[in-house]
Design a protein around this motif. Structure first.
Motif, mmCIF file in Angstrom:
data_model
loop_
_atom_site.group_PDB
_atom_site.id
_atom_site.type_symbol
_atom_site.label_atom_id
_atom_site.label_comp_id
_atom_site.label_asym_id
_atom_site.label_seq_id
_atom_site.Cartn_x
_atom_site.Cartn_y
_atom_site.Cartn_z
ATOM 1 N N CYS A 1 100.013 -77.370 49.649
ATOM 2 C CA CYS A 1 101.197 -78.205 49.716
ATOM 3 C C CYS A 1 100.517 -79.508 50.338
ATOM 4 C CB CYS A 1 102.301 -77.533 50.258
ATOM 5 S SG CYS A 1 103.961 -78.833 50.528
ATOM 6 N N ASN A 2 101.025 -80.871 49.963
ATOM 7 C CA ASN A 2 100.477 -82.166 50.424
ATOM 8 C C ASN A 2 101.585 -83.228 50.133
ATOM 9 O OD1 ASN A 2 98.211 -83.104 51.593
ATOM 10 N ND2 ASN A 2 98.619 -84.631 49.784
ATOM 11 N N ASP B 1 105.619 -78.729 45.817
ATOM 12 C CA ASP B 1 106.215 -79.908 46.439
ATOM 13 C C ASP B 1 106.276 -79.862 47.852
ATOM 14 O OD1 ASP B 1 105.902 -81.415 43.957
ATOM 15 O OD2 ASP B 1 107.839 -80.693 43.225
ATOM 16 N N VAL C 1 100.206 -75.202 43.413
ATOM 17 C CA VAL C 1 100.719 -76.367 43.992
ATOM 18 C C VAL C 1 102.334 -76.306 44.203
ATOM 19 C CG1 VAL C 1 100.794 -79.031 43.757
ATOM 20 C CG2 VAL C 1 98.715 -77.430 43.104
ATOM 21 N N ALA D 1 96.746 -82.689 45.691
ATOM 22 C CA ALA D 1 96.975 -81.409 45.547
ATOM 23 C C ALA D 1 96.606 -80.785 44.258
ATOM 24 C CB ALA D 1 98.437 -80.782 46.006
ATOM 25 N N GLU D 2 97.194 -81.611 43.081
ATOM 26 C CA GLU D 2 96.784 -81.306 41.842
ATOM 27 C C GLU D 2 95.217 -81.572 41.640
ATOM 28 O OE1 GLU D 2 99.680 -83.714 39.810
ATOM 29 O OE2 GLU D 2 101.074 -82.178 39.613
ATOM 30 N N THR E 1 101.327 -86.026 49.193
ATOM 31 C CA THR E 1 101.010 -86.503 47.915
ATOM 32 C C THR E 1 100.691 -85.661 46.924
ATOM 33 O OG1 THR E 1 100.373 -88.615 49.411
ATOM 34 C CG2 THR E 1 99.626 -88.555 46.824
ATOM 35 N N ARG E 2 101.543 -85.258 45.964
ATOM 36 C CA ARG E 2 101.308 -84.117 45.300
ATOM 37 C C ARG E 2 100.063 -84.217 44.307
ATOM 38 N NH1 ARG E 2 104.309 -79.457 42.709
ATOM 39 N NH2 ARG E 2 103.174 -79.425 40.542
ATOM 40 N N SER E 3 99.926 -85.447 43.976
ATOM 41 C CA SER E 3 98.638 -85.778 43.210
ATOM 42 C C SER E 3 97.221 -85.474 43.748
ATOM 43 C CB SER E 3 98.680 -87.379 42.478
ATOM 44 O OG SER E 3 98.421 -88.094 44.066
#
Length: 424
Positions: A215-216, A236, A234, A222-223, A218-220
């Motif tokens: 989890c981060n 949100d 991953v 993490a992706e 900024t989701r990008s």
């Protein structure tokens, strides 16, 4: 060492991450590059090693081929002006230097985490790709098997691989100890800075952890990490509360000035047995009072780094022993290399003696019975083997004295090997 083995490459010691990323090669690219170097540049004894910390090419050639190799690397990666990056590359233009460097890389002496086991596996994989491409000659086969044997000795005879010598390694080692009784521990990693991302990489390389969620904010980011590390889930940041409830272990490396996880937040969780919180942040991202919540066990960065420092001290203390083992292996490789240099001469002597033997046998074949001919053949063959053995021993002794060249000249004149080769 008499072999024309060389190496060219860059590593974290010579090039920043942005440069290493630019020319890093995945497995398909490594295989394509091997084929290019082998087929188009005619190089042999090839090994292409590319990790997050280094991209190195080992090869055999009578002359320095590093400019052509670097240009070919640029072509493969679509980098137009590779000349601008030459300064980041190191050259190892003698077999002694290239072999020494390969041993130090494979053992983990040259790794960011001293004694890193992962690099040995990466070297082994690179060798497999070379063998698959038919780009591994006799010298590479020999040096790689010597590397594997040396690695085994280092593992068995020294403390060089003991413990976890980095914070991220140590964190994963701690999680493994804490979850020994868990059939499939659920791990949640929150915050994916350098250390958080590194922890995730180690978790995915450890078969004990099949259920890892990241989890981060900024989701990008993490992706991207999930693409790199297969198996990561991953979520949100808005769904963090639910993931906290499900996790057995929470690893936090959130970068902020004040703690994100508070005692009040954690106390709302339903803890049936134990839940472990590991804080890798500085400043701390988990409030110290969290440990007062029933069922919660908290470990901070000092505890983790203490484990890493102890392991690092043990590993550094073992470095002289590791270098001594490497020295023995390289000495053996050097001896083999010198003996290989005289192997063609031995074959020529054998051919010359056999020719003389056949000529003499032909002179008497018609004058003796079949039984006598058989006896003559056996006697002359045995005599030839004894003569050959004596010269082989003398040549090998000359190799150890480093004066094989003089011995080869004497044998060439004695057996007229140049003429023998010309008439063969």
């Amino acid at each position: 060492m008499t072999h024309p083995f060389k190496a060219v490459g860059l590593s974290y010691k010579t090039a920043p991450l942005a440069i290493r990323e630019l020319i890093a090669l995945d497995e398909p690219a490594c295989r394509r590059f091997l084929d290019t170097l082998h087929q188009e540049l005619g190089l042999s004894d090839l090994l292409v090693l590319s990790t997050c910390n280094r991209t190195e090419i080992y090869y055999a050639s009578d002359r320095d081929q590093s400019p052509a190799i670097i240009e070919a690397l640029g072509n493969l990666k679509g980098v137009a002006d590779m000349v601008a990056y030459y300064e980041y590359f190191n050259l190892y233009n003698t077999a002694d230097k290239a072999a020494q460097h390969l041993f130090e890389v494979a053992m983990g002496l040259d790794a960011q985490v001293v004694g890193d086991l992962q690099i040995a596996n990466q070297v082994k994989m690179a060798y497999q790709w070379s063998a698959d491409a038919d780009a591994a000659g006799p010298f590479l086969h020999r040096i790689m098997h010597s590397v594997f044997f040396t690695n085994k000795r280092v593992q068995q005879e020294t403390s060089f691989r003991d413990g976890a010598a980095s914070t991220s390694y140590a964190a994963v080692e701690l999680v493994e100890e804490l979850t020994t009784d868990f059939a499939s521990p659920r791990v949640l990693v929150v915050g994916l800075g350098e250390i958080g991302a590194d922890v995730c990489r180690h978790l995915t390389n450890n078969k004990s952890f099949a259920d890892v969620t990241i989890c981060n904010r900024t989701r990008s980011k993490a992706e991207l990490l999930a693409e790199e590390c297969e198996g990561l889930k991953v979520i949100d940041f808005e769904n963090l509360a639910e993931a906290l409830q499900d996790a057995d272990v929470v690893i936090s490396s959130i970068a902020r000035d004040t703690p994100y996880f508070t005692a009040e937040m954690v106390s709302r969780l339903e803890v049936l047995s134990y839940k472990f919180f590991i804080d890798l942040s500085v400043p701390r991202s988990i409030e110290p009072e969290v440990e007062e919540v029933p069922g919660i066990l908290l470990y901070n960065i000092d505890a983790i780094q203490g484990r890493a420092s102890e392991a690092l001290e043990r590993r550094l203390a073992a470095v002289p022993h590791v270098r001594a083992i490497i020295g023995e292996s390289i000495a053996g490789l050097d001896e083999w290399s010198r003996e290989m240099m005289v192997s063609p001469v031995i074959q020529k002597i054998k051919g010359a003696l056999e020719q003389l033997r056949q000529e003499e046998l032909d002179r008497y074949q018609k004058k003796v019975s079949a039984e006598e001919a058989k006896r003559l053949d056996d006697v002359t063959k045995s005599l030839m083997q004894k003569i050959l053995k004596q010269h082989v021993l003398q040549l090998k002794a000359a190799c150890k004295r480093d004066d094989a060249d003089q011995m080869i000249d004497v044998l060439n004149d004695l057996f007229d090997l140049e003429r023998q080769q010309a008439t063969a």
